[in-house]
Motif scaffolding. Sequence first.
Motif, PDB file in Angstrom:
ATOM      1  N   VAL A 183      39.126  49.230  40.880  1.00  0.00           N
ATOM      2  CA  VAL A 183      38.682  48.982  39.512  1.00  0.00           C
ATOM      3  C   VAL A 183      37.650  50.034  39.137  1.00  0.00           C
ATOM      4  O   VAL A 183      36.640  50.198  39.832  1.00  0.00           O
ATOM      5  CB  VAL A 183      38.063  47.571  39.376  1.00  0.00           C
ATOM      6  N   PHE A 184      37.901  50.737  38.047  1.00  0.00           N
ATOM      7  CA  PHE A 184      36.938  51.715  37.541  1.00  0.00           C
ATOM      8  C   PHE A 184      36.217  51.120  36.336  1.00  0.00           C
ATOM      9  O   PHE A 184      36.834  50.827  35.305  1.00  0.00           O
ATOM     10  CB  PHE A 184      37.638  53.026  37.161  1.00  0.00           C
ATOM     11  N   SER A 185      34.914  50.958  36.483  1.00  0.00           N
ATOM     12  CA  SER A 185      34.092  50.325  35.446  1.00  0.00           C
ATOM     13  C   SER A 185      33.158  51.344  34.815  1.00  0.00           C
ATOM     14  O   SER A 185      32.391  52.007  35.518  1.00  0.00           O
ATOM     15  CB  SER A 185      33.271  49.178  36.055  1.00  0.00           C
ATOM     16  N   GLU A 186      33.231  51.469  33.499  1.00  0.00           N
ATOM     17  CA  GLU A 186      32.308  52.371  32.811  1.00  0.00           C
ATOM     18  C   GLU A 186      30.872  51.867  32.917  1.00  0.00           C
ATOM     19  O   GLU A 186      29.944  52.653  33.072  1.00  0.00           O
ATOM     20  CB  GLU A 186      32.707  52.514  31.345  1.00  0.00           C
ATOM     21  N   GLU A 187      30.692  50.556  32.839  1.00  0.00           N
ATOM     22  CA  GLU A 187      29.357  49.982  32.958  1.00  0.00           C
ATOM     23  C   GLU A 187      28.918  49.930  34.421  1.00  0.00           C
ATOM     24  O   GLU A 187      29.748  49.745  35.317  1.00  0.00           O
ATOM     25  CB  GLU A 187      29.322  48.568  32.384  1.00  0.00           C
ATOM     26  N   PRO A 188      27.619  50.046  34.684  1.00  0.00           N
ATOM     27  CA  PRO A 188      27.129  49.955  36.057  1.00  0.00           C
ATOM     28  C   PRO A 188      26.866  48.518  36.497  1.00  0.00           C
ATOM     29  O   PRO A 188      25.964  48.262  37.292  1.00  0.00           O
ATOM     30  CB  PRO A 188      25.821  50.759  35.999  1.00  0.00           C
ATOM     31  N   TYR A 189      27.660  47.579  35.971  1.00  0.00           N
ATOM     32  CA  TYR A 189      27.453  46.160  36.247  1.00  0.00           C
ATOM     33  C   TYR A 189      28.780  45.501  36.602  1.00  0.00           C
ATOM     34  O   TYR A 189      29.831  45.879  36.097  1.00  0.00           O
ATOM     35  CB  TYR A 189      26.860  45.435  35.022  1.00  0.00           C
ATOM     36  N   TYR A 190      28.690  44.493  37.467  1.00  0.00           N
ATOM     37  CA  TYR A 190      29.875  43.715  37.789  1.00  0.00           C
ATOM     38  C   TYR A 190      30.270  42.858  36.579  1.00  0.00           C
ATOM     39  O   TYR A 190      29.506  42.718  35.621  1.00  0.00           O
ATOM     40  CB  TYR A 190      29.625  42.838  39.016  1.00  0.00           C
ATOM     41  N   TYR A 191      31.459  42.291  36.649  1.00  0.00           N
ATOM     42  CA  TYR A 191      31.981  41.527  35.520  1.00  0.00           C
ATOM     43  C   TYR A 191      31.046  40.391  35.115  1.00  0.00           C
ATOM     44  O   TYR A 191      30.586  39.621  35.935  1.00  0.00           O
ATOM     45  CB  TYR A 191      33.361  40.949  35.868  1.00  0.00           C
ATOM     46  N   PHE A 207      29.629  36.838  36.722  1.00  0.00           N
ATOM     47  CA  PHE A 207      30.557  35.736  36.949  1.00  0.00           C
ATOM     48  C   PHE A 207      30.787  35.536  38.441  1.00  0.00           C
ATOM     49  O   PHE A 207      30.926  34.396  38.912  1.00  0.00           O
ATOM     50  CB  PHE A 207      31.881  36.020  36.242  1.00  0.00           C
ATOM     51  N   TYR A 208      30.854  36.643  39.187  1.00  0.00           N
ATOM     52  CA  TYR A 208      31.006  36.600  40.642  1.00  0.00           C
ATOM     53  C   TYR A 208      29.951  37.512  41.270  1.00  0.00           C
ATOM     54  O   TYR A 208      29.633  38.560  40.704  1.00  0.00           O
ATOM     55  CB  TYR A 208      32.383  37.098  41.078  1.00  0.00           C
ATOM     56  N   PRO A 209      29.443  37.166  42.451  1.00  0.00           N
ATOM     57  CA  PRO A 209      28.516  38.066  43.142  1.00  0.00           C
ATOM     58  C   PRO A 209      29.268  39.259  43.716  1.00  0.00           C
ATOM     59  O   PRO A 209      30.496  39.203  43.891  1.00  0.00           O
ATOM     60  CB  PRO A 209      27.942  37.181  44.260  1.00  0.00           C
ATOM     61  N   PRO A 210      28.584  40.343  44.034  1.00  0.00           N
ATOM     62  CA  PRO A 210      29.261  41.522  44.593  1.00  0.00           C
ATOM     63  C   PRO A 210      30.093  41.203  45.837  1.00  0.00           C
ATOM     64  O   PRO A 210      31.153  41.808  46.041  1.00  0.00           O
ATOM     65  CB  PRO A 210      28.095  42.461  44.928  1.00  0.00           C
ATOM     66  N   SER A 211      29.636  40.255  46.637  1.00  0.00           N
ATOM     67  CA  SER A 211      30.364  39.915  47.868  1.00  0.00           C
ATOM     68  C   SER A 211      31.754  39.359  47.585  1.00  0.00           C
ATOM     69  O   SER A 211      32.663  39.482  48.408  1.00  0.00           O
ATOM     70  CB  SER A 211      29.566  38.889  48.684  1.00  0.00           C
ATOM     71  N   TRP A 212      31.928  38.768  46.424  1.00  0.00           N
ATOM     72  CA  TRP A 212      33.220  38.175  46.064  1.00  0.00           C
ATOM     73  C   TRP A 212      34.305  39.249  46.047  1.00  0.00           C
ATOM     74  O   TRP A 212      35.426  39.027  46.502  1.00  0.00           O
ATOM     75  CB  TRP A 212      33.092  37.498  44.696  1.00  0.00           C
ATOM     76  N   TYR A 213      33.986  40.416  45.498  1.00  0.00           N
ATOM     77  CA  TYR A 213      34.957  41.512  45.424  1.00  0.00           C
ATOM     78  C   TYR A 213      35.261  42.058  46.815  1.00  0.00           C
ATOM     79  O   TYR A 213      36.412  42.341  47.151  1.00  0.00           O
ATOM     80  CB  TYR A 213      34.430  42.629  44.527  1.00  0.00           C
ATOM     81  N   GLU A 214      34.212  42.189  47.626  1.00  0.00           N
ATOM     82  CA  GLU A 214      34.381  42.722  48.977  1.00  0.00           C
ATOM     83  C   GLU A 214      35.269  41.813  49.810  1.00  0.00           C
ATOM     84  O   GLU A 214      36.142  42.278  50.557  1.00  0.00           O
ATOM     85  CB  GLU A 214      33.010  42.884  49.638  1.00  0.00           C
ATOM     86  N   GLU A 215      35.066  40.497  49.690  1.00  0.00           N
ATOM     87  CA  GLU A 215      35.849  39.540  50.465  1.00  0.00           C
ATOM     88  C   GLU A 215      37.331  39.594  50.113  1.00  0.00           C
ATOM     89  O   GLU A 215      38.187  39.264  50.941  1.00  0.00           O
ATOM     90  CB  GLU A 215      35.314  38.125  50.229  1.00  0.00           C
ATOM     91  N   ARG A 216      37.652  40.001  48.918  1.00  0.00           N
ATOM     92  CA  ARG A 216      39.046  40.047  48.462  1.00  0.00           C
ATOM     93  C   ARG A 216      39.632  41.455  48.515  1.00  0.00           C
ATOM     94  O   ARG A 216      40.772  41.672  48.110  1.00  0.00           O
ATOM     95  CB  ARG A 216      39.137  39.478  47.041  1.00  0.00           C
ATOM     96  N   GLY A 217      38.847  42.382  48.977  1.00  0.00           N
ATOM     97  CA  GLY A 217      39.347  43.746  49.113  1.00  0.00           C
ATOM     98  C   GLY A 217      39.523  44.476  47.804  1.00  0.00           C
ATOM     99  O   GLY A 217      40.285  45.444  47.720  1.00  0.00           O
ATOM    100  N   ILE A 218      38.833  44.022  46.767  1.00  0.00           N
ATOM    101  CA  ILE A 218      38.890  44.697  45.474  1.00  0.00           C
ATOM    102  C   ILE A 218      37.788  45.752  45.445  1.00  0.00           C
ATOM    103  O   ILE A 218      36.605  45.412  45.515  1.00  0.00           O
ATOM    104  CB  ILE A 218      38.709  43.696  44.311  1.00  0.00           C
ATOM    105  N   MET A 219      38.164  47.008  45.363  1.00  0.00           N
ATOM    106  CA  MET A 219      37.187  48.083  45.345  1.00  0.00           C
ATOM    107  C   MET A 219      36.740  48.342  43.905  1.00  0.00           C
ATOM    108  O   MET A 219      37.541  48.758  43.074  1.00  0.00           O
ATOM    109  CB  MET A 219      37.763  49.356  45.949  1.00  0.00           C
ATOM    110  N   VAL A 220      35.487  48.078  43.611  1.00  0.00           N
ATOM    111  CA  VAL A 220      34.959  48.259  42.263  1.00  0.00           C
ATOM    112  C   VAL A 220      34.056  49.485  42.235  1.00  0.00           C
ATOM    113  O   VAL A 220      33.061  49.551  42.962  1.00  0.00           O
ATOM    114  CB  VAL A 220      34.170  47.015  41.797  1.00  0.00           C
ATOM    115  N   GLN A 221      34.412  50.451  41.394  1.00  0.00           N
ATOM    116  CA  GLN A 221      33.613  51.661  41.229  1.00  0.00           C
ATOM    117  C   GLN A 221      32.789  51.506  39.947  1.00  0.00           C
ATOM    118  O   GLN A 221      33.299  51.731  38.838  1.00  0.00           O
ATOM    119  CB  GLN A 221      34.519  52.878  41.137  1.00  0.00           C
ATOM    120  N   LEU A 222      31.525  51.113  40.095  1.00  0.00           N
ATOM    121  CA  LEU A 222      30.672  50.876  38.935  1.00  0.00           C
ATOM    122  C   LEU A 222      30.143  52.192  38.367  1.00  0.00           C
ATOM    123  O   LEU A 222      29.936  53.162  39.098  1.00  0.00           O
ATOM    124  CB  LEU A 222      29.502  49.977  39.321  1.00  0.00           C
TER     125      LEU A 222
END
Length: 395
Positions: free
Chosen positions: A30-38, A59-74
């Motif tokens: 996930v490529f995010s223009e904002e420097p913040y999680y969803y 809505f979700y803590p940063p660990s939520w993405y890591e646990e699901r293997g979703i790579m978020v580029q803030l």
Amino acid sequence: MRLVIVGNGVAAVNAALTALKVRPNAEITVFSEEPYYYYPRPRLWEFLPGKLSLEQLYFYPPSWYEERGIMVQLGTPVAQIKPTDRAVILKNGQGASYDRLLLANGGLSFIPPIENVRQRGVFALRNVEDALAIRAYAERARSAVVIGGGLLGLESARGLKDLGLQVTVVEMAPWLLPRQLDEPGAAILREIFEGIGIKTITGAITQAIEGETQATGILLKDGRRIPGELVLISAGVRSNTALAAAAGLQVNRGVVVDEHMQTSAPDIYAAGDVIEFQQRSYGIIPAAIEQARVAGASLCGESEPTYQGTVPSNTLKVVGISLTTVGTTDAPNGNYREYRISDSSRGLYKKLVVNNNKLVGAILLGFPKETAQITRMVREQEPLDRPVEELLQLN
């Protein structure tokens, strides 16, 4: 399978979740223009006066993405899409390839053609950075004007009121929430807002922002002047189509998609505020979630489910009240029947619209316990199993 998602809002997150259910081993970036999680944008009005911290807004803590293997580029905006290469080019010059791509980069605040609109002290509230800037500027202001009496405008007005400002809401339509409420319901809502000290002016068009170097108020086309050292424009959202248009995708008011949420380009899909489906752009969270679930499955090669449109629904929760509108709230012809009951002293208003013995729309002001049931009845279109009058109780 490499899946790339542009954007990090409600559509992006729900599409990623669906894709992982269909294909658990998918590589999702996930490529995010904002420097913040969803975070849910409707809660920005609570973040604005500091009622919520940034961590509480997420809505979700940063660990939520890591646990699901979703790579978020803030803080990593996409600058270009190269459909023939199946790649995106980031603003930092780096590239990322994909097997399938989802555009979920939302919308942009619409700024109407108002004179001196770029004046210092004039804001729109669309993201966290906007909220932080407004909060900082409010420290030097005593009064504010909100241009726009829609959902976001009214919620923002409450946030500014909580910052200690004297707030006036100016709406060009004859009443507040013109897309959600009818005139009787809006009159009760107006009483509620004025009861907490938020002044409202309807049927008024803003001509100019006043002030030489910074905002001091607004000038209406009828000649009235409304003071406000901080001006917040809430005039709706327009789809953020520039990236798609530059890549040669079919774009109208939004990025045009079919029932699978596929764009005009192979292996590129779109969902949320950025899209247009059957010449309609919804701009509401329920639609974004439904579109995202279809898009997430389509990204993984599934042909079902398909998107058939969304029954419009909105919920506003400010000043201690609950307002929900769903479906058709104005009877379009004689086959439809409207039923109303109200108690302005208690801030209650209920309107039901019936067609062919089915509930097709409703306005519920001050009835939070009935929201889920009424919304379900409108969406599922089941025949009424009791007289509609039984649903009109004030409680």
